[in-house]
Scaffold this motif. Structure first.
Motif, short mmCIF file in Angstrom:
data_model
loop_
_atom_site.label_atom_id
_atom_site.label_comp_id
_atom_site.label_asym_id
_atom_site.label_seq_id
_atom_site.Cartn_x
_atom_site.Cartn_y
_atom_site.Cartn_z
N ALA A 65 0.83 -1.21 0.00
CA ALA A 65 0.00 0.00 0.00
C ALA A 65 0.87 1.26 0.00
N ARG A 66 1.95 1.24 0.75
CA ARG A 66 2.86 2.40 0.80
C ARG A 66 3.57 2.58 -0.54
N ILE A 67 3.97 1.48 -1.14
CA ILE A 67 4.64 1.55 -2.44
C ILE A 67 3.67 2.06 -3.51
N LEU A 68 2.44 1.60 -3.47
CA LEU A 68 1.43 2.08 -4.42
C LEU A 68 1.15 3.56 -4.23
N ALA A 69 1.14 4.03 -3.00
CA ALA A 69 0.93 5.45 -2.75
C ALA A 69 2.06 6.28 -3.35
N LEU A 70 3.28 5.79 -3.21
CA LEU A 70 4.42 6.47 -3.84
C LEU A 70 4.28 6.47 -5.36
N ARG A 71 3.91 5.34 -5.91
CA ARG A 71 3.75 5.23 -7.37
C ARG A 71 2.70 6.20 -7.88
N GLU A 72 1.57 6.28 -7.21
CA GLU A 72 0.51 7.19 -7.64
C GLU A 72 0.96 8.65 -7.54
N THR A 73 1.71 8.96 -6.52
CA THR A 73 2.23 10.32 -6.37
C THR A 73 3.16 10.68 -7.52
N PHE A 74 4.04 9.76 -7.88
CA PHE A 74 4.95 10.00 -8.99
C PHE A 74 4.18 10.14 -10.31
N LYS A 75 3.17 9.28 -10.51
CA LYS A 75 2.38 9.34 -11.74
C LYS A 75 1.64 10.67 -11.85
N GLU A 76 1.02 11.10 -10.76
CA GLU A 76 0.28 12.37 -10.77
C GLU A 76 1.23 13.54 -11.01
N ALA A 77 2.40 13.50 -10.39
CA ALA A 77 3.39 14.56 -10.60
C ALA A 77 3.83 14.60 -12.06
N GLU A 78 4.02 13.43 -12.65
CA GLU A 78 4.42 13.39 -14.06
C GLU A 78 3.34 14.00 -14.95
N LEU A 79 2.08 13.66 -14.70
CA LEU A 79 0.98 14.22 -15.49
C LEU A 79 0.93 15.74 -15.37
N GLN A 80 1.09 16.23 -14.16
CA GLN A 80 1.07 17.67 -13.96
C GLN A 80 2.23 18.35 -14.67
N LEU A 81 3.40 17.75 -14.65
CA LEU A 81 4.55 18.33 -15.32
C LEU A 81 4.39 18.31 -16.84
N VAL A 82 3.77 17.26 -17.36
CA VAL A 82 3.51 17.21 -18.80
C VAL A 82 2.55 18.34 -19.19
N ARG A 83 1.51 18.56 -18.38
CA ARG A 83 0.57 19.67 -18.66
C ARG A 83 1.29 21.01 -18.62
N LEU A 84 2.17 21.17 -17.66
CA LEU A 84 2.91 22.44 -17.57
C LEU A 84 3.83 22.62 -18.77
N LEU A 85 4.44 21.55 -19.24
CA LEU A 85 5.28 21.66 -20.44
C LEU A 85 4.44 22.03 -21.66
N GLN A 86 3.21 21.52 -21.72
CA GLN A 86 2.32 21.90 -22.82
C GLN A 86 1.94 23.38 -22.71
N GLU A 87 1.70 23.85 -21.49
CA GLU A 87 1.39 25.26 -21.29
C GLU A 87 2.59 26.13 -21.66
N MET A 88 3.78 25.63 -21.42
CA MET A 88 4.98 26.39 -21.71
C MET A 88 5.10 26.69 -23.21
N ARG A 89 4.57 25.81 -24.04
CA ARG A 89 4.62 26.03 -25.49
C ARG A 89 3.90 27.31 -25.90
N THR A 90 2.83 27.64 -25.18
CA THR A 90 2.05 28.83 -25.54
C THR A 90 2.30 29.99 -24.58
N ALA A 91 3.17 29.79 -23.62
CA ALA A 91 3.43 30.85 -22.63
C ALA A 91 4.11 32.03 -23.30
N THR A 92 3.77 33.19 -22.79
CA THR A 92 4.37 34.43 -23.32
C THR A 92 5.44 34.93 -22.37
#
Length: 97
Positions: A65-92
């Motif tokens: 359960a602890r390992i899965l919690a870590l995995r989910e945290t890493f996955k969510e962080a990765e998704l958020q960073l990908v979204r931010l990189l997409q936003e960076m493409r249009t950032a002024t």
């Protein structure tokens, strides 16, 4: 015999979706905030995992359960960073605003 006639409707004018763009600095600030949140969660889950390993080193369910919690945290962080990189493409740049 029936004859089919195709009726063409006039094309509707579609306006381009205007999404407010962030500045480069705003996207960078968001990245710092998101990674700070993820870092805090990871530290907590690592601490929980370490505690569980000390208290019940053979408890497969609890350790998993602890390992899965870590995995989910890493996955969510990765998704958020990908979204931010997409936003960076249009950032002024800040001086262009």
């Amino acid at each position: 015999m029936h004859s089919a006639e195709i009726i063409q409707f006039p094309a509707t004018k579609r306006r381009p979706v205007q999404t407010p763009t962030k500045t480069v600095q705003e996207v960078g600030d968001d990245a710092l905030a998101r990674t700070s949140e993820a870092h805090g969660d990871i530290c907590i889950f690592r601490s929980d995992l370490r505690l569980m390993l000390n208290q019940a080193p053979n408890d497969r369910k609890q350790i998993s359960a602890r390992i899965l919690a870590l995995r989910e945290t890493f996955k969510e962080a990765e998704l958020q960073l990908v979204r931010l990189l997409q936003e960076m493409r249009t950032a002024t740049p800040a001086d262009a605003v």
